[in-house]
Design an enzyme around this catalytic site. Structure first.
Site, PDB file in Angstrom:
ATOM      1  N   HIS A   1       0.819  -1.217   0.000  1.00  0.00           N
ATOM      2  CA  HIS A   1       0.000   0.000   0.000  1.00  0.00           C
ATOM      3  C   HIS A   1       0.853   1.266   0.000  1.00  0.00           C
ATOM      4  O   HIS A   1       0.329   2.377   0.078  1.00  0.00           O
ATOM      5  CB  HIS A   1      -0.915  -0.028   1.237  1.00  0.00           C
ATOM      6  CG  HIS A   1      -2.050   0.942   1.184  1.00  0.00           C
ATOM      7  ND1 HIS A   1      -2.180   1.978   2.087  1.00  0.00           N
ATOM      8  CD2 HIS A   1      -3.112   1.033   0.351  1.00  0.00           C
ATOM      9  CE1 HIS A   1      -3.267   2.661   1.824  1.00  0.00           C
ATOM     10  NE2 HIS A   1      -3.864   2.113   0.770  1.00  0.00           N
TER      11      HIS A   1
ATOM     12  N   LYS B   1       3.284   4.458  -1.108  1.00  0.00           N
ATOM     13  CA  LYS B   1       3.402   5.400  -2.224  1.00  0.00           C
ATOM     14  C   LYS B   1       4.719   6.143  -2.049  1.00  0.00           C
ATOM     15  O   LYS B   1       4.804   7.110  -1.276  1.00  0.00           O
ATOM     16  CB  LYS B   1       2.248   6.389  -2.264  1.00  0.00           C
ATOM     17  CG  LYS B   1       0.883   5.770  -2.598  1.00  0.00           C
ATOM     18  CD  LYS B   1       0.145   5.333  -1.383  1.00  0.00           C
ATOM     19  CE  LYS B   1      -1.259   4.843  -1.732  1.00  0.00           C
ATOM     20  NZ  LYS B   1      -1.952   4.275  -0.558  1.00  0.00           N
TER      21      LYS B   1
ATOM     22  N   ASP C   1      17.211   9.838  -8.287  1.00  0.00           N
ATOM     23  CA  ASP C   1      18.661  10.046  -8.145  1.00  0.00           C
ATOM     24  C   ASP C   1      19.118  10.044  -6.689  1.00  0.00           C
ATOM     25  O   ASP C   1      20.134  10.683  -6.363  1.00  0.00           O
ATOM     26  CB  ASP C   1      19.081  11.374  -8.806  1.00  0.00           C
ATOM     27  CG  ASP C   1      19.134  11.267 -10.326  1.00  0.00           C
ATOM     28  OD1 ASP C   1      19.064  10.139 -10.843  1.00  0.00           O
ATOM     29  OD2 ASP C   1      19.249  12.315 -10.984  1.00  0.00           O
TER      30      ASP C   1
ATOM     31  N   HIS D   1      -9.227  11.105   1.684  1.00  0.00           N
ATOM     32  CA  HIS D   1      -8.301   9.995   1.522  1.00  0.00           C
ATOM     33  C   HIS D   1      -6.989  10.219   2.277  1.00  0.00           C
ATOM     34  O   HIS D   1      -6.070   9.415   2.199  1.00  0.00           O
ATOM     35  CB  HIS D   1      -8.009   9.797   0.021  1.00  0.00           C
ATOM     36  CG  HIS D   1      -7.382   8.501  -0.340  1.00  0.00           C
ATOM     37  ND1 HIS D   1      -6.056   8.376  -0.706  1.00  0.00           N
ATOM     38  CD2 HIS D   1      -7.889   7.248  -0.391  1.00  0.00           C
ATOM     39  CE1 HIS D   1      -5.784   7.114  -0.974  1.00  0.00           C
ATOM     40  NE2 HIS D   1      -6.878   6.404  -0.797  1.00  0.00           N
TER      41      HIS D   1
ATOM     42  N   LYS E   1      -3.992  10.807   5.208  1.00  0.00           N
ATOM     43  CA  LYS E   1      -3.464  10.087   6.370  1.00  0.00           C
ATOM     44  C   LYS E   1      -2.407  10.987   7.018  1.00  0.00           C
ATOM     45  O   LYS E   1      -1.205  10.774   6.868  1.00  0.00           O
ATOM     46  CB  LYS E   1      -2.828   8.752   5.971  1.00  0.00           C
ATOM     47  CG  LYS E   1      -3.744   7.845   5.111  1.00  0.00           C
ATOM     48  CD  LYS E   1      -3.424   7.978   3.651  1.00  0.00           C
ATOM     49  CE  LYS E   1      -4.040   6.911   2.783  1.00  0.00           C
ATOM     50  NZ  LYS E   1      -5.481   6.779   2.849  1.00  0.00           N
TER      51      LYS E   1
ATOM     52  N   ASP F   1       0.890  19.116  18.917  1.00  0.00           N
ATOM     53  CA  ASP F   1       1.470  20.389  19.353  1.00  0.00           C
ATOM     54  C   ASP F   1       1.937  21.166  18.120  1.00  0.00           C
ATOM     55  O   ASP F   1       1.284  21.128  17.081  1.00  0.00           O
ATOM     56  CB  ASP F   1       2.573  20.163  20.379  1.00  0.00           C
ATOM     57  CG  ASP F   1       2.025  19.536  21.668  1.00  0.00           C
ATOM     58  OD1 ASP F   1       0.838  19.755  21.962  1.00  0.00           O
ATOM     59  OD2 ASP F   1       2.771  18.818  22.346  1.00  0.00           O
TER      60      ASP F   1
END
Length: 408
Positions: free
Chosen positions: A119, A121, A126, A295, A297, A302
């Site tokens: 899952h 991404k 380089d 969608h 996350k 603080d």
């Protein structure tokens, strides 16, 4: 939950971090990093579609390969559909290596092997620039997709932490794609410091790092002094995670949560709502984002701690899927993320309060203990779900049909 002893993942100092919002912010920076690469591009994504975004990604990767850049692309066998022969041929002819994590044939049109998906991404160009977040390469992350366009976030990174992400991706390519054999270097990278942010890269796997991302969240919750602001698409965490949120609210920390109000899967909203009363009773503030599917996350604690990544806060992400987040200590970045989330709260969210959450029927007094028993035990129970050794297969175009014999 393990204690707060020696960290497995080091904080790397001196990084530049840029927040990217939605496809409009993410795709432009991803394509720019690909276009600037001279040696190597390593990319993992859960979903790659043959829509206008996927085809544009292909064009940039193919162009990079034609100028001599090594291009390695890995997609998930459940998240990404079968690709057309033309799509595969374009990659193969350019020398782009397209791999599929745990590919399996569909059965009656359904893709199986839901559990233990790749899952993540991640993009590294380089070994110098990295992008990490929750945004897939698909058109539904662009606003012009319409009412179902997703709201999401990613970050662009430059500095010593990129060496960790690069090393992780190289190790994942060399083994079974899980990355669970990777270990961060004991010393910081020699890469020059490019900014002011401390950044820690944290992957999650199903062998040695089963609770790595959850552990960092909970560590921050227990240390929170003033505020916790959490925005996550799929929220159904374990008992300990909920307990730490409630205890923070009870000791005076302002705890605010943003969930989906217009979900892409109704079961996700139903699962989160089953926890509302438990959280509201402890003084936690809950908001539902109602403009379109959420969608993201991301989270803030603080004014000097934040996280962005691929990990939801549900059983799939916390106990089964292969995930990757970055954790960031930088007041300037936290201020920017807070500004973006405050805009959502003020313009597109609906507050949830005790008057809008029903007390429930009499049988809920019996079912609620069962629910929290499940929440307490599901990390251990996850090991009982169907498991197998994952494989990574090189995607190849179908062989050309054999030429017919010439007529006599």
């Amino acid at each position: 939950m393990r204690g707060t002893g020696r960290r497995e993942f080091p904080w790397r100092r001196g990084n530049r971090v840029q927040l990217l919002e939605n496809g409009e912010g993410f795709f432009a920076r991803a394509f720019a990093a690909i276009d600037a690469a001279q040696r190597e591009i390593l990319l993992e994504t859960f979903i790659l579609f043959e829509d206008k975004v996927g085809l544009e990604l292909q064009r940039h990767l193919v162009d990079a390969a034609h100028r001599g850049v090594r291009v390695e692309l890995t997609v998930d066998g459940f998240g990404s559909p079968r690709f057309s022969p033309e799509f595969l041929v374009a990659f193969a002819d350019a020398g782009v290596k397209l791999r599929v994590f745990d590919p399996h044939p569909s059965w009656l049109g359904m893709r199986l092997h839901l559990f233990r998906r790749m899952h993540r991404k991640l993009l590294v160009a380089d070994a110098r620039i990295a992008l990490v977040g929750g945004i897939n390469f698909s058109a539904d992350h662009l606003l012009d997709f319409g009412p179902e366009a997703k709201q999401d976030y990613a970050v662009e990174l430059e500095g010593p932490v990129v060496a960790d992400i690069h090393g992780f991706l190289r190790q994942a390519l060399a083994a079974d794609g899980t990355g669970d054999g990777w270990r961060p270097a004991a010393d910081a990278s020699a890469e020059a410091e490019t900014g002011t942010a401390d950044v820690m890269f944290v992957p999650r796997d199903n062998r040695h790092r089963r609770d790595s991302i959850e552990r960092e969240y909970r560590r921050a919750f227990r240390a929170a002094r003033n505020e916790i602001l959490l925005a996550n698409a799929y929220f159904f965490p374990g008992w300990g995670f909920l307990r730490d949120l409630r205890e923070a609210a009870r000791r005076g920390v302002k705890v605010s949560l943003i969930f989906q109000g217009e979900p892409d899967m109704q079961v996700a909203l139903a699962a989160a709502r089953s926890l509302y009363r438990h959280l509201l009773d402890a003084g936690v503030c809950i908001h539902e984002y109602c403009q379109r599917p959420f969608h993201g996350k991301v989270a803030l604690v603080d004014d000097d701690w934040a996280t962005v990544g691929s990990s939801n806060l549900d059983p799939l992400s916390l106990s089964l899927n292969l995930e990757a987040n970055v954790f960031i200590r930088d007041p300037a970045f936290s201020a920017e993320l807070r500004r973006r989330l405050d805009t959502l709260l003020q313009e597109h969210c609906q507050a949830v309060d005790e008057t809008t959450v029903p007390r429930g029927h009499f049988w809920h007094a019996l079912t609620r203990p069962v629910l929290f028993h499940v929440l307490r035990r599901f990390p251990a129970w996850a090991g009982w779900l169907p498991a197998h050794t994952p494989k990574v297969a090189l995607a190849k175009p179908p062989e050309a049909a054999a030429p017919q014999d010439a007529p006599p």
